[in-house]
Design a protein around this motif. Structure first.
Motif: not given
Length: 519
Positions: A367-380
């Motif tokens: 859950i945390m890894e997927v959430a972080f990947e989503i946030i990182r891609e959104a910020g990029l």
């Protein structure tokens, strides 16, 4: 050393299937220029009859016998001031050249252009026009005169945005090919530097430059590069990523076997080791082959700072690389299967944090890894002004909210945060992506078999890395096969005056660097 497969049978079949039919027209011979000015100009007008940016100018050159000519260029791609000064004005000059043997020599004698070539067919003339040159047709001459008049619309040479250094040059490649080759020429002022131009893409006709240093680059590697480039049959090349995917050794691997950089100093350093660089017009990212695993945790600044400091940083980067890959997996394995490895006080603390959490450690981490990947891609992908704020705020909010809601434990948030920060330490973005991908199967192995699963994953990963090749060079060299001399610039970086030999597997001719010290 096993031979390198240029393309697998399946990949080659798919390539031929997708590109053969659209490119069939390029295999037919191009119609030749006739020397009939009206007919040739009409043929070119018909080809560009919908394009109002293609300019045709009819001029009569004053001579003993007037010479009709037609001047053609594409507005926006050409320097119109240069055309007026060095082409049109000299053509309208009243001077005569009685020594010229034919009409073509008469016209050439009037021009002030320093770069002139001739074409004999229509397709060559079209390529010259689309490249930003001026095409001159002369009545009675079955050849067209191509005059250099390109207008380079480019952004200025700025600092690299993806490879930031504390100490080192601040210039980076631009989107213009000739500017990029000039940046390399400035650093390598040797007559052995070879820059060979190619055009790839049946419709885009993208200019590509293959750069290497003769007597340093292995002939078989240079030959292999040209063979793979010539096998590319596509309609367009819009970025160097197209070329990278078509010439790489292995497709089904997360690890990059072709490195990319936008720093001229990095390319110059690789060329001096015997590598080959590929520059593509329209992109600031150059490709360098062969590429080895070790260079993905090294940066150009490693050669601009003291050797002891750089050795410490390389060890740190390798540690963060391991954390990026194995951080969540080790946490899952130890807390799920191997409780005895933890001190009792820490074990009690972890279980107190997990009290009330409805999911096992693997689901927490997922859950945390997927959430972080989503946030990182959104910020990029968001505008730069708010992208960083979204990443930071989103991570804090999601992490705190998940802990307070009892979905994940605080210790899991810490582990995921450390893993994410460690992935940013890896200098090469594409290598960081590879370890982000592999992190998930390693988590699955840890959840299924504990540390035994992690060990199996590491063994399989090591075997896979040792099986890879980059243009015939083992991917894990100089560690596998092991070469003692090349360890001077691997994990440890010795002082410059001790780095006498070039990498063994990259250079078999000029092995010795000239020492700059009498030590």
């Amino acid at each position: 050393m096993r031979s390198v497969r240029l393309f697998s049978k399946k990949k080659r079949a798919n390539t031929e299937k997708t590109v053969r039919d659209p490119a069939e027209h390029t295999n037919r011979p191009s119609p030749a220029l006739t020397g009939d000015l009206k007919a040739d100009a009409a043929e070119i007008r018909e080809t560009f009859h919908h394009d109002n940016d293609v300019i045709f100018r009819e001029i009569t050159i004053a001579d003993v016998t007037p010479i009709p000519v037609v001047l053609m260029y594409i507005e926006g791609l050409t320097n119109t001031e240069l055309i007026e000064e060095s082409i049109i004005t000299p053509l309208l000059d009243q001077k005569e050249n009685n020594e010229a043997r034919n009409l073509l020599d008469k016209v050439k004698g009037r021009l002030a252009s320093s770069n002139m070539t001739t074409v004999r067919d229509f397709d060559s003339g079209y390529r010259a026009l689309l490249a930003g040159n001026t095409l001159l047709l002369i009545e009675g001459v079955a050849e067209g005169l191509v005059l250099h008049s390109k207008s380079y619309q480019e952004r200025g040479i700025t600092e690299s945005q993806t490879e930031v250094l504390v100490r080192g040059p601040r210039d980076a490649f631009t989107e213009v090919l000739r500017t990029n080759t000039a940046l390399i020429r400035q650093r390598l002022r040797t007559t052995d530097l070879r820059i060979v131009s190619l055009a790839i893409g049946t419709r885009s006709n993208t200019d590509i430059a293959v750069i290497y240093i003769e007597h340093l680059a292995e002939k078989r590697i240079v030959k292999e590069v040209f063979e793979r480039l010539k096998k590319i049959k596509v309609d367009s090349i819009l970025e160097s990523g197209y070329v990278e995917e078509l010439i790489q050794d292995e497709t089904f691997t997360p690890f990059p076997t072709v490195s990319s950089t936008e720093r001229p100093d990095a390319v110059a350093g690789k060329l001096l080791e015997g590598r080959v660089a590929i520059l593509v017009n329209g992109t600031p990212f150059a490709l360098v082959v062969p590429s080895l695993f070790t260079e993905f945790y090294q940066v150009p600044e490693d050669y601009y700072q003291r050797s002891d400091y750089i050795t410490l940083l390389r060890i740190l980067r390798l540690m963060t690389l391991m954390i990026s890959l194995l951080g969540p997996s080790l946490y899952i394995a130890i807390t799920t299967f191997h409780h005895e490895m933890l001190p009792p006080t820490l074990l009690i603390s972890l279980y107190a944090q997990r009290e009330g959490v409805p999911f096992p450690a693997f689901v927490e981490a997922l859950i945390m890894e997927v959430a972080f990947e989503i946030i990182r891609e959104a910020g990029l992908r968001m505008p730069r002004a708010i992208g960083q704020a979204v990443s930071i705020v989103g991570t804090l909010v999601v992490g705190l909210a998940a802990v307070e809601a009892g979905l994940v434990s605080a210790s899991m948030v810490i582990i995921v945060a450390i893993t994410a920060i460690s992935s940013f330490v890896i200098p090469a973005f594409n290598m960081g992506v590879a370890f982000r991908i592999l992190r998930f199967p390693m988590m699955g192995l840890a959840a299924s078999f504990g540390l035994f699963g992690v060990s199996i994953g590491c063994i399989v990963l090591s075997l896979h890395l040792c099986s890879l090749r980059s243009f015939g060079v083992p991917y894990m060299s100089p560690m596998a096969p092991f070469n003692m001399n090349d360890q001077k610039d691997n994990l440890v970086r010795v002082p410059m005056w001790e780095m006498i030999r070039r990498p063994k597997l990259l250079n078999h001719t000029d092995k010795i660097r000239e020492s700059g010290s009498d030590r």
